[in-house]
Design a protein around this motif. Structure first.
Motif, PDB file in Angstrom:
ATOM      1  N   ARG A  72      61.583  92.264  32.639  1.00 15.31           N
ATOM      2  CA  ARG A  72      61.250  91.133  33.502  1.00 15.31           C
ATOM      3  C   ARG A  72      62.556  90.590  34.078  1.00 15.31           C
ATOM      4  NH1 ARG A  72      59.048  87.483  30.081  1.00 15.31           N
ATOM      5  NH2 ARG A  72      56.868  88.055  30.516  1.00 15.31           N
ATOM      6  N   LEU A  73      62.616  90.543  35.398  1.00 18.06           N
ATOM      7  CA  LEU A  73      63.763  89.953  36.089  1.00 18.06           C
ATOM      8  C   LEU A  73      63.425  88.516  36.446  1.00 18.06           C
ATOM      9  CD1 LEU A  73      64.421  92.943  38.506  1.00 18.06           C
ATOM     10  CD2 LEU A  73      65.860  92.316  36.575  1.00 18.06           C
ATOM     11  N   THR A  74      64.330  87.597  36.134  1.00 22.89           N
ATOM     12  CA  THR A  74      64.179  86.196  36.511  1.00 22.89           C
ATOM     13  C   THR A  74      65.247  85.878  37.551  1.00 22.89           C
ATOM     14  OG1 THR A  74      63.371  85.640  34.299  1.00 22.89           O
ATOM     15  CG2 THR A  74      64.138  83.820  35.684  1.00 22.89           C
ATOM     16  N   VAL A  75      64.812  85.404  38.713  1.00 19.86           N
ATOM     17  CA  VAL A  75      65.729  85.244  39.846  1.00 19.86           C
ATOM     18  C   VAL A  75      65.637  83.823  40.389  1.00 19.86           C
ATOM     19  CG1 VAL A  75      66.405  86.140  42.115  1.00 19.86           C
ATOM     20  CG2 VAL A  75      65.347  87.673  40.432  1.00 19.86           C
ATOM     21  N   GLU A  76      66.805  83.215  40.643  1.00 22.90           N
ATOM     22  CA  GLU A  76      66.888  81.894  41.295  1.00 22.90           C
ATOM     23  C   GLU A  76      67.724  82.024  42.562  1.00 22.90           C
ATOM     24  OE1 GLU A  76      68.362  78.933  38.664  1.00 22.90           O
ATOM     25  OE2 GLU A  76      66.614  78.985  37.338  1.00 22.90           O
ATOM     26  N   VAL A  77      67.161  81.560  43.673  1.00 16.06           N
ATOM     27  CA  VAL A  77      67.814  81.702  44.970  1.00 16.06           C
ATOM     28  C   VAL A  77      68.044  80.315  45.573  1.00 16.06           C
ATOM     29  CG1 VAL A  77      67.676  82.726  47.267  1.00 16.06           C
ATOM     30  CG2 VAL A  77      66.583  83.881  45.321  1.00 16.06           C
ATOM     31  N   PRO A  78      69.300  79.914  45.814  1.00 15.76           N
ATOM     32  CA  PRO A  78      69.562  78.642  46.518  1.00 15.76           C
ATOM     33  C   PRO A  78      68.911  78.674  47.899  1.00 15.76           C
ATOM     34  CG  PRO A  78      71.582  79.519  45.564  1.00 15.76           C
ATOM     35  CD  PRO A  78      70.546  80.603  45.443  1.00 15.76           C
ATOM     36  N   PHE A  79      68.400  77.547  48.335  1.00 14.80           N
ATOM     37  CA  PHE A  79      67.596  77.521  49.557  1.00 14.80           C
ATOM     38  C   PHE A  79      68.386  77.955  50.793  1.00 14.80           C
ATOM     39  CE2 PHE A  79      64.545  75.954  52.660  1.00 14.80           C
ATOM     40  CZ  PHE A  79      63.355  76.277  52.019  1.00 14.80           C
ATOM     41  N   GLU A  80      69.707  77.718  50.795  1.00 15.41           N
ATOM     42  CA  GLU A  80      70.479  78.095  51.975  1.00 15.41           C
ATOM     43  C   GLU A  80      70.478  79.617  52.198  1.00 15.41           C
ATOM     44  OE1 GLU A  80      73.506  76.942  48.671  1.00 15.41           O
ATOM     45  OE2 GLU A  80      71.613  76.164  49.522  1.00 15.41           O
ATOM     46  N   LEU A 138      61.759  88.228  49.739  1.00 14.88           N
ATOM     47  CA  LEU A 138      61.589  88.715  48.365  1.00 14.88           C
ATOM     48  C   LEU A 138      62.108  90.141  48.139  1.00 14.88           C
ATOM     49  CD1 LEU A 138      58.175  87.294  47.081  1.00 14.88           C
ATOM     50  CD2 LEU A 138      60.451  86.892  46.142  1.00 14.88           C
ATOM     51  N   PRO A 139      61.762  91.124  49.002  1.00 16.92           N
ATOM     52  CA  PRO A 139      62.257  92.482  48.749  1.00 16.92           C
ATOM     53  C   PRO A 139      63.781  92.549  48.647  1.00 16.92           C
ATOM     54  CG  PRO A 139      60.541  92.518  50.416  1.00 16.92           C
ATOM     55  CD  PRO A 139      60.868  91.077  50.179  1.00 16.92           C
ATOM     56  N   LYS A 140      64.462  91.800  49.500  1.00 17.58           N
ATOM     57  CA  LYS A 140      65.935  91.816  49.497  1.00 17.58           C
ATOM     58  C   LYS A 140      66.475  91.250  48.191  1.00 17.58           C
ATOM     59  CE  LYS A 140      69.798  89.502  51.863  1.00 17.58           C
ATOM     60  NZ  LYS A 140      69.957  88.187  51.240  1.00 17.58           N
ATOM     61  N   PHE A 141      65.959  90.098  47.761  1.00 17.80           N
ATOM     62  CA  PHE A 141      66.464  89.478  46.538  1.00 17.80           C
ATOM     63  C   PHE A 141      66.071  90.287  45.301  1.00 17.80           C
ATOM     64  CE2 PHE A 141      66.169  85.553  49.285  1.00 17.80           C
ATOM     65  CZ  PHE A 141      67.531  85.466  49.496  1.00 17.80           C
ATOM     66  N   TYR A 142      64.892  90.896  45.338  1.00 12.24           N
ATOM     67  CA  TYR A 142      64.464  91.745  44.225  1.00 12.24           C
ATOM     68  C   TYR A 142      65.411  92.939  44.101  1.00 12.24           C
ATOM     69  CZ  TYR A 142      61.873  95.477  41.877  1.00 12.24           C
ATOM     70  OH  TYR A 142      61.521  96.519  41.047  1.00 12.24           O
ATOM     71  N   THR A 143      65.748  93.578  45.220  1.00  7.61           N
ATOM     72  CA  THR A 143      66.650  94.731  45.191  1.00  7.61           C
ATOM     73  C   THR A 143      68.021  94.337  44.666  1.00  7.61           C
ATOM     74  OG1 THR A 143      65.490  95.757  47.052  1.00  7.61           O
ATOM     75  CG2 THR A 143      67.718  96.536  46.601  1.00  7.61           C
ATOM     76  N   GLU A 144      68.513  93.166  45.085  1.00  6.56           N
ATOM     77  CA  GLU A 144      69.807  92.691  44.596  1.00  6.56           C
ATOM     78  C   GLU A 144      69.758  92.474  43.081  1.00  6.56           C
ATOM     79  OE1 GLU A 144      71.113  89.231  46.694  1.00  6.56           O
ATOM     80  OE2 GLU A 144      71.136  90.219  48.652  1.00  6.56           O
ATOM     81  N   ALA A 145      68.662  91.917  42.590  1.00 11.17           N
ATOM     82  CA  ALA A 145      68.528  91.665  41.154  1.00 11.17           C
ATOM     83  C   ALA A 145      68.469  92.978  40.373  1.00 11.17           C
ATOM     84  CB  ALA A 145      67.278  90.829  40.883  1.00 11.17           C
ATOM     85  N   VAL A 146      67.751  93.973  40.920  1.00  9.71           N
ATOM     86  CA  VAL A 146      67.665  95.290  40.273  1.00  9.71           C
ATOM     87  C   VAL A 146      69.046  95.922  40.176  1.00  9.71           C
ATOM     88  CG1 VAL A 146      66.895  97.672  40.666  1.00  9.71           C
ATOM     89  CG2 VAL A 146      65.262  95.796  40.814  1.00  9.71           C
ATOM     90  N   ASN A 147      69.805  95.864  41.273  1.00  8.86           N
ATOM     91  CA  ASN A 147      71.152  96.449  41.277  1.00  8.86           C
ATOM     92  C   ASN A 147      72.076  95.725  40.312  1.00  8.86           C
ATOM     93  OD1 ASN A 147      70.337  98.288  43.221  1.00  8.86           O
ATOM     94  ND2 ASN A 147      71.057  97.055  44.939  1.00  8.86           N
ATOM     95  N   SER A 151      70.486  85.906  38.615  1.00 11.43           N
ATOM     96  CA  SER A 151      69.391  86.688  38.045  1.00 11.43           C
ATOM     97  C   SER A 151      69.700  87.030  36.598  1.00 11.43           C
ATOM     98  CB  SER A 151      69.155  87.970  38.848  1.00 11.43           C
ATOM     99  OG  SER A 151      70.260  88.855  38.731  1.00 11.43           O
ATOM    100  N   ALA A 152      68.639  87.247  35.840  1.00 20.16           N
ATOM    101  CA  ALA A 152      68.759  87.662  34.448  1.00 20.16           C
ATOM    102  C   ALA A 152      67.676  88.690  34.174  1.00 20.16           C
ATOM    103  CB  ALA A 152      68.600  86.459  33.517  1.00 20.16           C
ATOM    104  N   VAL A 153      67.929  89.567  33.205  1.00 20.49           N
ATOM    105  CA  VAL A 153      66.959  90.610  32.875  1.00 20.49           C
ATOM    106  C   VAL A 153      66.563  90.485  31.407  1.00 20.49           C
ATOM    107  CG1 VAL A 153      68.765  92.321  32.365  1.00 20.49           C
ATOM    108  CG2 VAL A 153      66.451  93.078  32.936  1.00 20.49           C
TER     109      VAL A 153
END
Length: 458
Positions: free
Chosen positions: A14-22, A72-81, A3-5
């Motif tokens: 704006r948070l930009t997040v990339e999540v590997p499919f696994e 999405l909520p989980k990955f968004y929270t991780e990116a915020v933290n 993630s990047a901010v």
């Protein structure tokens, strides 16, 4: 996950997040399980449909959508933290890339708490009203107590100021008696101003059995606001008799033996009330000066939401209880809708700014809220809401509002710190010491903060 901010402005990122499919595996499994429980396929037991059959029958896209919504909520929270930002409200999420088996990418724009620099506030100086209780104030207080112990006795004479009359009323509009325009055996004290405009003049001079007609604008009912022809008939006149102001009255109306002791107590109570009002006034004025010192960027979405909340609370709670709509309220206030919205915006900005600044001070001063402080605040809030402490505590717990109450107490303590550093003088030029009663200081500071934030259950 990567993630990047990006800072879009002082109050939005704006948070930009990339999540590997696994990393979507758990959410995919949950999606298949959920769909399994919702659909039926001939030849398979409910809940036992293989994933490949679900993909064939309902489309892999439906599964991916369910999985992404879950994840999405989980990955968004991780990116915020990870970005160490303090979000305000809900984010605006945009999925920028979704490659089955490869990658999920999304952006999330959200308002954030702005960074605030609080300058030296020790130079704040405010002027407040002096605590002065006059003999006239004391006499007025004792007279009000005397009024409560007044008695009445029937008299056979014309009614005059201060008398209690029993009356029958009939109101007509355009010559027709209103369905709710008739009342009998109404008790009314002449001069109290509690009924219709013009009624005092109509009944004064009437004896029992006399009647008069006058015109008055109705204050409520089916013809509220219209001019009505009101007929009033006096059925009884009673004189109010006040007890003599002497030691016997003091013993009747209080725990004191003499009138002098009662007056001394009244003076002390009035002084205490004025001291509390003075402390609250000091805290409100210190807060206003503090707000002038600090630049606070305003999150636009948060401000918009706050304005809408205040408007909704006024229309659907306060005005609804009074039987008014916004249009009627503005008419009574003599304001246009534009003026109302401008005032609401100004109040909302002040409330948000107050919260941001005092929260920053709470962190900077490392202020904690004890259980005792929270309990005292809960009791005060319960009393102002008309609920018992137990009822209020239960409502707070069920509504998940305990953190809100903790925040109110903490911000009150932060304001008390600023007030302690400020110079407070009264209109006589005397320095005011607000440190004598810490409980009253805390209560006054919390009151000042609540008045500034002034939004129903923010």
């Amino acid at each position: 996950m990567k993630s990047a901010v990006e800072t879009l402005n002082p109050t939005r990122v704006r948070l930009t997040v990339e999540v590997p499919f696994e990393e979507l595996k758990d959410s995919l499994d949950a999606a298949y399980k959920k769909i399994n429980q919702q659909v039926t396929v001939k030849g398979f037991r409910k809940g036992k449909i293989p994933a490949r059959v679900i993909d064939q029958r309902f489309g892999r896209g439906a599964v991916l959508e369910e999985a992404v919504n879950d994840a999405l909520p989980k990955f968004y929270t991780e990116a915020v933290n990870e970005a160490e930002v303090n979000p305000l409200g809900q984010p605006e999420v945009d999925i920028t890339e979704l490659k089955d088996g490869e990658l999920l990418a999304f952006t999330a724009e959200v308002d954030v708490r702005p960074a605030i620099e609080i300058p030296d506030y020790s130079g704040i100086e405010v002027t407040v009203d002096a605590v002065e209780v006059t003999d006239e104030d004391v006499e007025k207080s004792v007279e009000q107590l005397r009024e409560r112990f007044a008695s009445t006795s029937p008299v056979e004479r014309a009614a005059q100021d201060g008398d209690v009359v029993t009356i029958d009323l009939e109101a007509k509009v355009d010559g027709e008696v209103l369905p709710d325009g008739v009342a009998s055996d109404v008790s009314y004290t002449i001069g109290s101003g509690e009924l219709l405009d013009g009624i005092d003049e109509a009944v004064k001079g009437l004896e029992a059995g006399g009647e008069a007609t006058f015109t008055s604008q109705l204050k409520g009912g089916s013809a509220e606001g219209k001019d009505a022809e009101v007929t009033v008939k006096v059925t009884a006149v009673a004189a109010r008799e006040l007890p003599e102001l002497d030691d016997d009255f003091a013993q009747l109306a209080s725990e004191f033996d003499t009138l002098d002791e009662l007056k001394a107590d009244s003076r002390k109570r009035l002084e205490n009330m004025k001291q509390f009002d003075q402390a609250t006034q000091a805290q409100e004025r210190v807060l206003d000066e503090l707000l002038k010192l600090v630049e606070v960027p305003m999150p636009e979405k948060l401000l918009e939401d706050e304005i809408n909340t205040r408007k909704h609370n006024l229309e659907h709670h306060q005005l609804g209880q009074m039987g008014l709509d916004l249009g009627k309220y503005l008419e009574i206030q003599g304001k246009t809708e534009e003026e109302f919205l401008a005032e609401t915006k100004e109040q909302a900005e002040k409330g948000i700014k107050t919260q941001f600044i005092l929260d920053e001070l709470v962190n900077r001063e490392k202020l904690d809220v004890s259980r005792e402080e929270l309990t005292e605040h809960l009791f005060r809030r319960a009393a102002s809401s008309g609920m018992s402490p137990d009822q209020f505590a239960q409502a707070v717990a069920q509504g998940g509002q305990v953190p809100m109450l903790v925040g109110e107490v903490a911000r009150g303590k932060a304001l008390a710190v600023v007030v302690e550093a400020a110079k407070v003088v009264d209109t006589n030029g005397e320095v005011v010491d607000l440190s004598d009663d810490e409980d009253e200081a805390a209560e006054g500071a919390e009151t000042a903060v609540e008045a500034a934030e002034a939004s129903e259950d923010k």
